[in-house]
Design a protein around this motif. Structure first.
Motif, PDB file in Angstrom:
ATOM      1  N   GLY A 126     119.942  16.402 -22.572  1.00  0.00           N
ATOM      2  CA  GLY A 126     119.032  15.282 -22.776  1.00  0.00           C
ATOM      3  C   GLY A 126     117.896  15.252 -21.762  1.00  0.00           C
ATOM      4  O   GLY A 126     116.814  14.742 -22.053  1.00  0.00           O
ATOM      5  N   GLN A 127     118.126  15.812 -20.564  1.00  0.00           N
ATOM      6  CA  GLN A 127     117.083  15.826 -19.534  1.00  0.00           C
ATOM      7  C   GLN A 127     116.062  16.928 -19.756  1.00  0.00           C
ATOM      8  O   GLN A 127     114.991  16.916 -19.140  1.00  0.00           O
ATOM      9  N   GLY A 128     116.370  17.877 -20.632  1.00  0.00           N
ATOM     10  CA  GLY A 128     115.429  18.954 -20.914  1.00  0.00           C
ATOM     11  C   GLY A 128     115.127  19.788 -19.684  1.00  0.00           C
ATOM     12  O   GLY A 128     116.017  20.070 -18.874  1.00  0.00           O
ATOM     13  N   ASP A 129     113.874  20.158 -19.509  1.00  0.00           N
ATOM     14  CA  ASP A 129     113.486  21.019 -18.392  1.00  0.00           C
ATOM     15  C   ASP A 129     113.587  20.320 -17.041  1.00  0.00           C
ATOM     16  O   ASP A 129     113.513  20.974 -15.996  1.00  0.00           O
ATOM     17  N   ALA A 130     113.758  18.989 -17.049  1.00  0.00           N
ATOM     18  CA  ALA A 130     113.905  18.245 -15.791  1.00  0.00           C
ATOM     19  C   ALA A 130     115.340  18.266 -15.281  1.00  0.00           C
ATOM     20  O   ALA A 130     115.629  17.735 -14.201  1.00  0.00           O
ATOM     21  N   ALA A 131     116.260  18.872 -16.031  1.00  0.00           N
ATOM     22  CA  ALA A 131     117.668  18.911 -15.642  1.00  0.00           C
ATOM     23  C   ALA A 131     117.836  19.622 -14.301  1.00  0.00           C
ATOM     24  O   ALA A 131     117.135  20.594 -14.000  1.00  0.00           O
ATOM     25  N   THR A 132     118.757  19.121 -13.490  1.00  0.00           N
ATOM     26  CA  THR A 132     119.042  19.723 -12.185  1.00  0.00           C
ATOM     27  C   THR A 132     120.510  20.126 -12.113  1.00  0.00           C
ATOM     28  O   THR A 132     121.355  19.612 -12.851  1.00  0.00           O
ATOM     29  N   ASP A 133     120.817  21.028 -11.200  1.00  0.00           N
ATOM     30  CA  ASP A 133     122.185  21.504 -11.046  1.00  0.00           C
ATOM     31  C   ASP A 133     123.112  20.357 -10.647  1.00  0.00           C
ATOM     32  O   ASP A 133     122.713  19.444  -9.912  1.00  0.00           O
ATOM     33  N   ARG A 134     124.334  20.424 -11.126  1.00  0.00           N
ATOM     34  CA  ARG A 134     125.387  19.472 -10.723  1.00  0.00           C
ATOM     35  C   ARG A 134     126.432  20.269  -9.955  1.00  0.00           C
ATOM     36  O   ARG A 134     127.135  21.102 -10.536  1.00  0.00           O
ATOM     37  N   LEU A 135     126.547  20.036  -8.655  1.00  0.00           N
ATOM     38  CA  LEU A 135     127.403  20.857  -7.808  1.00  0.00           C
ATOM     39  C   LEU A 135     128.546  20.051  -7.202  1.00  0.00           C
ATOM     40  O   LEU A 135     128.360  18.905  -6.778  1.00  0.00           O
TER      41      LEU A 135
END
Length: 240
Positions: A69-78
């Motif tokens: 849903g965040q598209g290209d703005a998605a960030t890693d979840r660590l």
């Protein structure tokens, strides 16, 4: 677009042996999954290990849908912790896969079973008088994307503390807005599934989604579905 697709395919192909190698290194407590967001209904394209019961062609979890849903703005979840069905505790990291142009097209996920370690930690903590840790949310891992959609809807209703019939208009719109942000509606057939889960007509669901997207409900309505009705006309009825 064809160039980016070819690049994405090459990255996925390169990661298949990496997934196998990592899972072999960490043993039965590890699962490594490669997701392709271009096929959201069956995003698992490679999997090594077996902690979540999924196979190639299986579904992403709610976390994957949120990244989608965040598209290209998605960030890693660590280094986050979730609880799979059956109570198994997993420590996970999800790394967003991108083309050289920055397009997010998938995810590389590592899951470690820390159930036994968590239990040992709690026993030691009890012995030395430490407070118990915070509750860990349950995440839906499934080969069936419909189960993940259902879980996303149920989770939002639980978070609001109300069922659909008890929500006012603003709360209903907010629920659809949250589902849109979490990537649920990127999945094929998601709108009828959400409508059935909420106990409303498909037309009402399409109308709420159109309102959230700021588009025409008629434009969003697939061919063959009834004309859009007012979303408040059939709130308590069953799905169409």
């Amino acid at each position: 677009m064809n160039g980016e697709n070819a690049e994405a395919d090459a990255i996925i192909a390169a990661l298949r042996p990496v997934a196998e190698g990592l899972a072999a290194t960490f043993g039965s407590s590890c699962e490594v999954v490669v997701h392709d967001f271009r096929r959201p209904e069956g995003s698992v394209v490679a999997i090594a290990g077996n902690l979540t019961g999924r196979a190639v062609g299986g579904s992403m979890s709610e976390i994957g849908m949120d990244l989608l849903g965040q598209g290209d703005a998605a960030t890693d979840r660590l280094n986050y912790v979730t609880r799979a069905r059956g109570g198994r505790m997993l420590k996970s990291s999800t790394i967003v896969l991108r083309t050289s142009g920055g397009t997010a097209f998938g995810a590389f996920c590592v899951n470690l079973d820390i159930t036994a370690l968590r239990q040992a930690h709690e026993i030691i903590g009890d012995l030395v008088g430490l407070a118990a840790g915070a509750a860990v949310p349950t995440t839906t891992f499934s080969n069936d994307v419909d189960e993940v959609v259902d879980a996303a809807v149920d989770g939002l209703q639980l978070a609001q503390g109300k069922q659909w019939a008890d929500l006012d208009r603003a709360e209903r719109t907010a629920l659809f807005a949250r589902l849109e942000r979490t990537g649920v509606f990127a999945v094929r057939r998601a709108v009828p599934r959400v409508a059935a889960r909420l106990g409303i007509s498909r037309a009402s669901a399409y109308a709420y989604l159109a309102e959230v997207r700021g588009t025409s409900a008629e434009r969003d309505r697939p061919a063959g579905t009834p004309p859009t009705e007012d979303p408040d006309d059939r709130e308590d009825g069953g799905p169409a």
